[in-house]
Design an enzyme around this catalytic site. Structure first.
Site, PDB file in Angstrom:
ATOM      1  N   CYS A   1      85.574  25.536  78.469  1.00 40.26           N
ATOM      2  CA  CYS A   1      86.157  26.870  78.398  1.00 40.26           C
ATOM      3  C   CYS A   1      85.059  27.917  78.188  1.00 40.26           C
ATOM      4  O   CYS A   1      84.998  28.938  78.876  1.00 40.26           O
ATOM      5  CB  CYS A   1      87.165  26.919  77.244  1.00 40.26           C
TER       6      CYS A   1
ATOM      7  N   CYS B   1      90.081  31.410  79.557  1.00 42.76           N
ATOM      8  CA  CYS B   1      89.184  31.390  80.721  1.00 42.76           C
ATOM      9  C   CYS B   1      89.945  31.378  82.043  1.00 42.76           C
ATOM     10  O   CYS B   1      89.323  31.430  83.094  1.00 42.76           O
ATOM     11  CB  CYS B   1      88.238  30.184  80.641  1.00 42.76           C
TER      12      CYS B   1
ATOM     13  N   GLY C   1      87.662  -4.187  80.638  1.00 36.46           N
ATOM     14  CA  GLY C   1      88.992  -4.088  80.038  1.00 36.46           C
ATOM     15  C   GLY C   1      89.279  -5.167  79.019  1.00 36.46           C
ATOM     16  O   GLY C   1      90.274  -5.106  78.302  1.00 36.46           O
TER      17      GLY C   1
ATOM     18  N   CYS D   1      94.748  28.598  81.344  1.00 32.28           N
ATOM     19  CA  CYS D   1      94.123  28.841  80.049  1.00 32.28           C
ATOM     20  C   CYS D   1      94.145  30.343  79.760  1.00 32.28           C
ATOM     21  O   CYS D   1      93.786  31.164  80.611  1.00 32.28           O
ATOM     22  CB  CYS D   1      92.691  28.327  80.046  1.00 32.28           C
TER      23      CYS D   1
ATOM     24  N   CYS E   1      92.070  25.931  76.741  1.00 35.62           N
ATOM     25  CA  CYS E   1      91.466  24.658  77.125  1.00 35.62           C
ATOM     26  C   CYS E   1      91.202  23.837  75.874  1.00 35.62           C
ATOM     27  O   CYS E   1      90.686  24.348  74.876  1.00 35.62           O
ATOM     28  CB  CYS E   1      90.118  24.881  77.812  1.00 35.62           C
TER      29      CYS E   1
END
Lengths: 227, 286, 256
Positions: free
Chosen positions: B268, B240, B29, B237, B262
């Site tokens: 997808c 899909c 970080g 979605c 998606c």
């Protein structure tokens, strides 16, 4: 309660050629609890100067000024502040307050400063204002806009709000009508009765005769002029 | 093969970048400054990510590049072409086949493995920047772990919108120490940052590299009474039928018609190949 | 009684020029001390040395910390000093823009110090902020407004709320009423007096306005050319000044 020994005072005017003006020498007197001592002497003899030295407002050049357990002449600022908060009250001739603060709060402030609960402090403030004939309609207003006499009475209410064991009164009855003068004198008598040691300046001779137990002529402390 | 050194950058530059990456991995970080190079593309087009990818690639790697989840948008296509030409590495659109994935603003839906590296393109690496403009001060705040200001940003969100409206670049605390900007990924992706793969972040213009090693604790900042939520459009979605993937809203006509699809095109497509169908795809399948 | 702040022999020079020198005093809990002097007298340099914004060339600034008793803040580690800066110490700038985050709402400004010391409950933070806005006489419905939309006096009151929300014990103020018109000044002074009394705050107030110190300060230090020329009880220094410079200063004030 108040004991003053060999106090002297002079003013040095640095911006006027360093002129030194001696105003007091060897001032000595004391005030017992429950006693009122009036300072007398001609105008300019140093009554107010002496009173201001007792309050710590003027610096004493030498000597000691014992109020309670504190020597005002040598005390640290915080000791003088504590003394003023708890022990030593002062009613001056002028009211000096933060603008816009309500009269009742001005009067209650010395009590709040020693920890009196707000309600009780306000109640006593209102009682004093009523006794001194300040109309109730004015209590919520700032005293800065009041007449001279009203300001003086607010100042007295404020001075007597907390029951100080020692008090300094500078012309407490000046510019008051007969009724209010009577109230102020009885406030002084009540303070004496509960054991307060009082030093006062009274130009009002009948008032002085009524409340003062003794007189101290300040002229006796005036330094002899250099010949 | 062209006359470029492998992966465009010279070897010394790549060493310099790898050192920054190693330091970043060692201090999860923490923003490591590095000497960012001029790349043959404008700032804002992924120069930081490209340099980190270049330093990571080996000739055996298989590279995938995604832009907002898609493999076929300009940014993704041009960076993929760039490495095809300068490194000659194989490229793929399949998440599970790739060894290095450079991404802009998304984490793939499919969980990554320990063999994969995810490289983020970062525009502004400093999460405190919008509230504290002085770099000297933000560095000090990181050093002394003074992160109260980050919560001021979230406070402002709630006071203005009634909830934490920050929906992307949602600040996280890494391994209980550094507060980090996860780049502008949707906050839906935040929980995925605790993953098996290695995550590297490159900010070219700002000259910073930082990292999250595998299996590192990544906590999204929040308030006790306004907990973090990984939100997405409340919809499956339309292609899909997936109910758990991050969706893009696509306007289909001028009459207010819209569809949700998606954002991860590979995910997808994979589902459609497996026979899953969404609302707008049903008839074609029949 | 242990002084809250013990200052010893502070000296700060800017090259050959003296910022302030030879300054020492004890400040006790609940005391308010004023520092007066004309521009360039070193009073702001001194305040910044005391508050840790400038590092003096020598001297000690010993603060009676809650946990470890008296500590020299000049030799403290920076994290400790900064922690002090957002818990037990507060600094009110003359210009509220220096003390506020102008792009953050009033509530956020007040809440920042709470969040900086770990508050993580939005509702509680907001309640504290609302309470403090009330105490500095800012209407609760202004909580989500930015300070830009506030008048100068409101900004200054907001800065005070932001500083006092964590219950500090020592407040440094640099010309807190400077730049405000007199009626706003009066209200602010009254507010400060009340807060100082209710919270038992100690304060060091730098100003060139003698009326402000008379109303706010128990004690006074008068500075000239980087040195303290006179110190004592506020009304004593103002009514019976001993030093030539103080006499000049006091006699220079216009009487209203």
């Amino acid at each position: 309660m108040i004991r003053i020994e060999n106090v002297s005072k002079s003013f040095t005017l640095h911006n006027q050629g360093g002129a030194v003006i001696p105003v007091m020498a060897n001032a000595t007197f004391s005030v017992a609890p429950g006693e009122c001592v009036a300072l007398t002497g001609n105008s300019g003899a140093g009554k107010s100067t002496l009173m201001r030295m007792i309050y710590g407002n003027y610096l004493a050049a030498s000597g000691s000024i014992i109020v309670g357990d504190t020597d005002v002449a040598t005390a640290q600022p915080r000791e003088i502040i504590a003394l003023r908060r708890h022990t030593l009250g002062y009613v001056s001739q002028f009211l000096r307050v933060v603008p816009r603060v309500a009269t009742v709060d001005v009067v209650a402030e010395p009590m709040l400063a020693v920890g009196v609960p707000r309600d009780a402090a306000r109640a006593r403030a209102e009682e004093l204002l009523a006794r001194l004939n300040i109309p109730e309609t004015l209590w919520g207003l700032s005293p800065t806009t009041f007449s001279g006499g009203e300001q003086q009475r607010v100042n007295i209410a404020r001075g007597f709000a907390h029951r100080y064991p020692a008090m300094l009164l500078d012309e407490p009855t000046a510019s008051l009508d007969a009724t209010n003068r009577e109230t102020v004198l009885s406030l002084i008598e009540e303070a004496k009765a509960r054991g307060a040691a009082i030093v006062g300046i009274f130009h009002d001779a009948p008032a002085r005769d009524r409340v003062a137990d003794r007189e101290v002529d300040v002229s006796a402390f005036t330094p002899r002029r250099a010949a | 093969m062209s006359d470029y050194n492998f992966a465009y950058l010279d070897e010394q530059t790549k060493r310099m970048i790898r050192r920054a990456i190693l330091k970043g991995v060692a201090i999860p970080g923490y923003q490591v400054p590095f000497a960012s190079r001029e790349m043959p593309m404008p700032y804002g087009w992924g120069t930081g990510g490209v340099q980190v990818s270049a330093a990571c690639l080996t000739p055996e790697d298989k590279l995938k590049v995604i832009d907002q989840g898609a493999d076929d948008t300009t940014n993704a296509v041009s960076i993929r072409k760039f490495f095809e030409r300068t490194a000659g590495v194989e490229t793929t659109e399949r998440t599970n086949e790739a060894t290095v994935i450079q991404t802009r603003h998304r984490i793939p839906e499919e969980p990554l493995t320990e063999d994969q590296i995810l490289v983020y393109q970062v525009p502004i690496p400093e999460p405190l920047r919008f509230l504290e403009p002085r770099e000297t001060e933000t560095r000090k705040m990181h050093a002394l772990e003074e992160y109260g200001l980050m919560h001021v940003k979230l406070y402002e969100d709630i006071s203005r919108h009634g909830h934490i409206a920050t929906s992307y670049a949602y600040p996280v605390k890494v391994e209980g120490r550094y507060v980090m900007d996860p780049s502008p990924i949707p906050k839906f992706d935040n929980p995925k940052m605790e993953m098996a793969g290695l995550q590297l972040f490159g900010a070219g213009r700002e000259q910073r590299i930082y990292a999250i090693p595998p299996f590192t604790r990544v906590v999204s900042l929040d308030f006790e009474d306004h907990p973090f939520e990984a939100s997405k459009a409340d919809h499956p979605c339309d292609l899909c039928g997936a109910g758990d993937s991050y969706l893009d809203e696509v306007i289909t006509d001028d009459a207010g018609g819209r569809m949700f699809v998606c954002s991860d095109t590979d995910f997808c497509a994979g589902r459609q190949d497996a026979g899953y169908r969404g609302r707008l795809n049903a008839e074609e399948a029949a | 009684m242990t002084p809250l702040l013990s200052v010893r022999d502070i000296h700060k020079s800017y090259g050959a020029r003296i910022g302030c020198t030879d300054v020492g005093f004890d400040l006790f809990p609940g005391e308010v001390m004023g520092i007066v002097g004309e521009s360039g007298s070193g009073k702001s340099t001194l305040l910044n040395c005391l508050a840790g914004h400038l590092s003096p060339d020598r001297g000690e600034v010993i603060f009676d910390t809650r946990t470890d008793g008296p500590r020299d803040t000049l030799t403290m580690s920076e994290p400790e000093r900064r922690m002090l800066g957002r818990t037990d110490w507060a600094f009110v700038h003359q210009n509220p823009r220096d003390g506020l985050r102008m792009s953050v709402s009033a509530g956020g400004n007040v809440g920042e110090r709470l969040m900086a010391v770990g508050a993580r409950h939005y509702g509680d933070i907001r309640d504290s902020a609302t309470d403090w806005l009330g105490r500095v006489e800012i209407a609760a419905d202004r909580i989500d407004d930015r300070p830009r939309a506030f008048s100068g006096g409101m900004q200054q009151r907001l800065q005070i709320a932001r500083n006092l929300v964590t219950g500090p014990r020592l407040v440094f103020m640099d010309e807190p009423t400077g730049g405000l018109d007199v009626s706003v000044q009066a209200r602010l002074l009254d507010l400060l007096r009340g807060l100082v009394r209710e919270m038992g705050l100690s304060a060091i107030i730098v100003t060139h306005d003698l009326a402000v110190v008379r109303l706010l300060a128990d004690r006074l230090m008068v500075m000239k050319s980087g040195r303290v020329v006179e110190a004592g009880l506020t009304d004593q220094v103002l009514d019976d000044p001993q030093h030539g410079y103080t006499q000049l200063l006091v006699s220079s004030v216009l009487q209203v």
